[in-house]
Design an enzyme around this catalytic site. Structure first.
Site, short mmCIF file in Angstrom:
data_model
loop_
_atom_site.label_atom_id
_atom_site.label_comp_id
_atom_site.label_asym_id
_atom_site.label_seq_id
_atom_site.Cartn_x
_atom_site.Cartn_y
_atom_site.Cartn_z
CG ASP A 69 8.29 33.69 129.12
OD1 ASP A 69 9.04 34.64 128.88
OD2 ASP A 69 8.65 32.51 129.07
CB THR A 102 11.06 34.72 124.86
OG1 THR A 102 10.15 35.18 125.83
CG2 THR A 102 12.27 34.16 125.54
CG ASP A 400 11.46 36.37 131.70
OD1 ASP A 400 11.93 35.22 131.63
OD2 ASP A 400 10.57 36.80 130.96
#
Lengths: 535, 562
Positions: A69, A102, A400
């Protein structure tokens, strides 16, 4: 920092501690800033897409995080450079706003900076580059609106949502069982969503994890799990149709807040006090029994005497439950939090179909499940996994997925993933560039190139020939006038993302483009960096 | 010979540094020019930003002259004057802080050759003052009033002023969007001079287009206790109770102590305490309020009590937010729950708790008195929002100023060129030295358009010549022409809506002239050793440099008295 010299070559001391400061200005400052930004983007580049790799990060305390991430990686890297920090914040704000994408946003910003560097070398004014980028981002966002599709779903038809969440999860380590996890995420979001107001309060979804078992054991509990057990080992482990008293007062004699002192000078007085205390316990338990509670959940503790009494009166109890959990239990069971025994009424009790204590494997860990609640507006996702790192990463992945589902409820437009949206935007921007007179044209074209490089990174990470793949897809898109062609990362055999069911949310993609442009503009606009030299 | 025997008279403390004479004047001018050079590149729509990193690790990225000057931490005594005028411009009109520093620097630069040639500074000062007065009269003459227009017209005119200010900032790309937001906010608070009624809240995340204006008040969700989530989160036309008391179970008096001799009375004390808090809560509920806000804590007991009765509450609301709520909703902040009459309750059309980015916000909109506005700013990075806030502050000040004084002039260097032309023309009618000085003052004013061109990467000389030509046209039609930042040519700034309130220019010219005159009037600096001690080393090295350059003993530069 040598700010100025007069005509005899002597320096002026204008700024405090002038010698200890460094100053970069003009094109030098811009170059340095751009290379810092690019360096950050380079780190994340390999994490993009379903075949992206993970990073292992060790904190100063020795805690290890393994993640894919983008926001988490940057957060843990603890960067020091100011421009790099801007990139970290960029990724964080994508995380706050959208929750997903991201990595993509940083890669995009890095690509834009790389293109800007080239333009700077050609002597184009940085602000004109930034303005060109802004124009291009507007074109791209409009184009996304244009190619986006509405996705209809209802509480019964959750398939589209599941597919979109699967796209998000496919790039994570948990992609092995992305289907069940996506279903869990969607169901969780739908059960807390307020579909009319299009509002989802993710606080109502609790994500818990416990080491042990396997990922497939991850489950969605329509209710709450509490990492506590019954206060007395002999209390029943399973209560059906529980009526729960949710208390924020301890099982002990009430104490006035004002300082107090009881003067005891005779044996009789002592006896009365003692009796009174016992009576308190008795009354409290009786009170709970009277209103019909079959389970007591208490924010505070109670001493052994009370515990014994509760056991004796056959009233199971849980103690030391945290405030947040207490609130969630209250919401889930439709009960009210009761601050005082005198206020207990049958209406204030929460109801749950089943409360059970569950122990795991061979360990003594026990958890309390409160299920089949009156109001299932609070749910828990309970994650199992082989080790702590795995669970942490799963939590992030689920987060997410939850965000993606939430975004779709807010705005049900989607675009196709796999780089297809970027390629399509790139084509649109490239075509629009020629219409602009002036230097901005170059910047707009550079923006299109930067969009391509996101897809290139995707192809690279998937082990494909990046340039060849991209050009093939691009020509295919133009030839068939179909924006659904993307990069076939998983080697499925078709690169029509519609058939592959690879979706991303429209707002997520738009946000990526806008945020990246914004930060790049900020970086390009700096032409003077003044800092203490030890940095 | 006899004089050598005379004992030296020591006037000042050991280590005092005094420098005097013309050379000192020149040196001061150089220092000011150096400072002006730092902010030079931030001027105009193509101006760049500065990243300033201080010792504590705080980072600011800014384009605002006053902010940069403040953060530079200037110690040079003469250069400090420039910081002060930037600050005063900031507090007086809010914008034009770069302009004022630049103008002052340029006035001094123009004065330097004269000083070196031996002109008495007072002569220069006198001429500069005259020129300044003439310039201001001229600006007033050229200014166009927007008084007497309808509200709609006025709004669009004000928006243009705001847009001109914003065009040089980071949020320039969305200047129309923000300009109209700023104008709405300023008009919402009305003519009252209470700037703190415009709240600016910053929420990281989202892009700047997601920023929005609340016609009322918005603030972040406060710390909440268990039970909060069970309260309703949306009301229409709620009554709002504002408090400044704690709603918590607590001891009534800090140092009181209760002594009991009879244990059976124990319960009554406990009950009494509970009754106090229940009594308070009950009164709140009875008042009919649906939203209860307090500046102090609202405890868990109260939260649950209110949740039971479908009332929303928030404790520990920041004082300024509470004041704004009071002003917006027409309520009054109460310090007691006794005698709550209807008049002290506020109301608004809609109250709602909403998700903004990662935060939840309490939003009161559609307030009856409409005297407050809150701008919720969104942006990709903290620094970005900070800078956006500063830019909006400038824009708000400009709009307020324009609203009050209601006259505008053409921007983009047009007004500066016009004054310059006028002064040159005027100078020719003067006999004497003053002619030269006013001429140089006029030349100094051209720095604004020149810098605009330089920053945009245009050929300044070329553009300036075109402008001079246009302004010199006898018909006077060339007066509103300024630099066209998009093509590198010249354009009618007035027609292109590049407008500035005239008060900004007047104040800038005034402040810059004052500062220049002040610096020109100084011919000696006496530095006390004590104030120097913090950077003794730096001073010592500078003095060493002075020793090496000591080829001009007669000029008295850097004389040290020991």
């Amino acid at each position: 920092m040598a700010l100025a010299f007069d005509e005899y070559g002597r320096p002026f001391i204008i700024v405090k501690e002038q010698e200890q400061k460094t100053r970069l200005r003009g094109i030098e400052a811009q170059k340095a800033n751009i290379s810092a930004g690019k360096a950050v983007a380079r780190i994340l580049r390999t994490s993009l897409g379903p075949k992206g790799m993970d990073k292992m990060l060790q904190s100063p305390d020795g805690d290890v995080t393994i993640t894919n991430d983008g926001a988490t990686i940057l957060e843990q890297m603890d960067v020091d450079n100011q421009i790099a920090k801007l990139m970290v914040e960029l990724s964080r704000s994508q995380d706050y706003e959208i929750g997903d994408g991201t990595t993509g946003v940083v890669v995009m910003a890095g690509a834009l900076l790389e293109q800007a560097e080239r333009l700077l070398e050609r002597g184009i004014h940085p602000i004109r580059i930034a303005e060109g980028y802004e124009m291009a981002s507007r074109i791209a966002v409009e184009h996304l609106d244009h190619i986006a599709q509405k996705f209809d779903f209802g509480p019964t038809n959750i398939e589209p949502l599941v597919q979109t969440c699967m796209t998000t999860l496919s790039s994570k380590i948990v992609n092995r069982c992305k289907r069940p996890l996506a279903e869990i995420a969607v169901k969780a979001v739908l059960s807390v969503a307020d579909l009319e107001r299009k509002d989802v309060n993710l606080d109502l979804i609790k994500v818990e994890g416990k080491v042990g078992g396997k990922l497939e054991d991850t489950e969605l509990v329509y209710g709450i799990t509490v990492d506590k057990d019954m206060s007395h080992p002999q209390m029943p482990k399973k209560i059906e149709d529980a009526k729960i008293a949710i208390l924020t007062c301890p099982f002990e004699p009430p104490k006035p807040k004002t300082k107090h002192k009881v003067d005891i000078d005779t044996v009789e007085k002592f006896q009365t006090l003692r009796q009174q205390e016992q009576k308190y316990f008795d009354d409290m338990v009786q009170k709970c029994k009277d209103v019909g509670a079959t389970l007591v959940i208490c924010q505070w503790g109670f001493d052994d005497e009370a515990n014994h009494l509760l056991m004796h009166r056959n009233l199971p109890a849980v103690r030391w439950v945290g405030g947040v959990e207490l609130e969630l239990i209250a919401i889930a069971t439709g009960g009210r939090i009761v601050p005082r025994f005198q206020e207990l009424t049958p209406e204030k009790l929460g109801r749950a179909g089943l409360v059970r204590e569950k122990s795991f494997g061979t360990t003594k860990d026990k958890m309390l499940y409160i299920e089949h609640c009156a109001n299932s507006r609070a749910v828990t996702i309970f994650i199992r996994g082989g080790n702590k790192m795995m669970i942490e990463e799963t939590k992030r992945s689920i987060h997410d997925a939850l965000c993606v589902a939430r975004n779709l409820i807010r705005n049900n437009s989607i675009v196709y993933g796999g780089g297809s949206a970027e390629i399509s935007c790139s084509i649109a921007v490239e075509a629009a560039a020629d219409k602009y007179p002036g230097v901005e044209q170059y910047a707009i074209r550079a923006f299109a190139d930067a969009l391509d490089s996101v897809s290139i990174a995707l192809a690279e990470n998937s082990g494909l020939q990046p340039i060849e793949t991209l050009s093939a897809v691009k020509s295919q898109q133009i030839k068939e006038n179909n924006p659904h062609f993307g990069i076939d990362c998983n080697d499925v055999g078709t690169n029509d993302m519609r058939e592959q069911n690879v979706f991303e949310t429209l707002i997520g993609k738009q946000q990526q483009i806008l945020l990246a442009t914004q930060v790049v503009k900020m970086i390009l606009k700096i032409d003077d960096v003044i800092s203490p030299s030890d940095y | 010979m006899a004089s050598m025997l005379q004992p030296q008279i020591i006037l000042l403390k050991e280590g005092t540094d005094t420098s005097q004479g013309k050379a000192q004047l020149v040196s001061n001018i150089n220092a000011c020019t150096a400072v002006a050079d730092v902010v030079r590149t931030t001027l105009g729509p193509r101006g760049m930003d500065k990243l300033i990193h201080d010792d504590k690790g705080n980072v600011t990225i800014s384009n605002d002259g006053a902010t940069i000057m403040k953060l530079l931490d200037i110690v040079h005594p003469a250069a400090k004057i420039l910081v002060d005028i930037a600050k005063s411009q900031d507090s007086e009109v809010g914008d034009g802080t770069t302009t004022v520093v630049l103008l002052a620097g340029e006035f001094l630069k123009e004065a330097k050759p004269f000083v070196e040639d031996g002109v008495h500074p007072q002569n220069l000062i006198r001429s500069y003052r005259t020129a300044c007065n003439l310039a201001i009269v001229k600006i007033k003459e050229l200014a166009v009033s927007i008084e007497g227009k309808s509200l709609e017209e006025k709004k669009s005119l004000l928006a243009k002023c705001a847009a001109t200010t914003l065009s040089s900032k980071l949020i320039g790309g969305e200047k129309e969007f923000f300009a109209s937001m700023v104008v709405d906010a300023v008009i919402a608070i009305g003519s009252e001079d209470r700037l703190n009624m415009i709240g600016i809240k910053k929420v990281p995340g989202g892009n700047m287009r997601d920023s929005f204006l609340v016609n009322g008040v918005a603030f972040k969700k406060t710390f909440s206790y268990a039970g909060f989530e069970q309260q309703p989160k949306k009301f229409t036309n709620p009554r709002i109770l504002l408090l400044n008391i704690e709603l918590e179970l607590k001891s009534e008096k800090e140092n009181a102590e209760i002594r009991l001799s009879d244990p059976s009375q124990y319960q009554s004390i406990v009950d009494a305490e509970w009754n106090i808090i229940y009594d308070k809560l009950d009164k709140c509920v009875k008042s009919g309020a649906k939203v209860v806000l307090s500046r102090l804590a609202i405890g868990d007991l109260a939260t649950q009590y209110f949740a039971d009765r479908d009332i929303f509450c928030a404790g520990r609301v920041a004082e300024e937010d509470l004041n704004r709520v009071a002003a917006a909703t027409g309520g009054t902040i109460q310090t007691s729950v006794n005698n709550i009459i209807d008049e002290v309750l506020g109301t608004c059309e809609v109250f709602e708790e909403k998700q903004v980015g990662n935060e939840r916000f309490n939003i009161f909109s559609g307030c009856p008195s409409g005297r407050t506005a809150t701008i919720v700013l969104r942006g990709g990075a903290d620094q970005f929002i900070e800078e956006a806030e500063r830019s909006l502050h400038d824009a708000i000040m400009i709009v307020r100023r324009a609203l009050k004084n209601s006259t505008v002039v053409a921007g983009g260097g047009a007004i500066d060129m016009e004054i310059s032309r006028y002064l040159r023309q005027h100078a020719r009618t003067i006999a004497g030295k003053s002619q030269l000085f006013i001429n140089s003052y006029a030349k100094a004013l051209e720095v604004i358009p020149r810098q605009l061109c330089d920053n945009a990467g245009f050929d300044a000389t070329d553009v300036l010549n075109k402008l001079r030509h246009k302004h010199a046209l006898p018909s006077g039609e060339g007066a509103p022409y300024g630099v066209d930042i998009n093509t590198g040519g010249i354009a009618d700034s007035f027609a292109n809506f590049v407008w500035e309130p005239s008060v900004v220019k007047i104040n800038a010219i005034n402040a810059a002239t004052e500062a220049a005159c002040l610096i020109l009037s100084v011919d000696e600096t006496v530095k006390n050793p004590k104030s120097e001690s913090a950077q003794g080393e730096a001073a010592a090295s500078a003095m060493g440099g002075r020793g090496r350059g000591g080829g001009f003993p007669g000029r008295g530069r850097g004389m040290r008295r020991r």
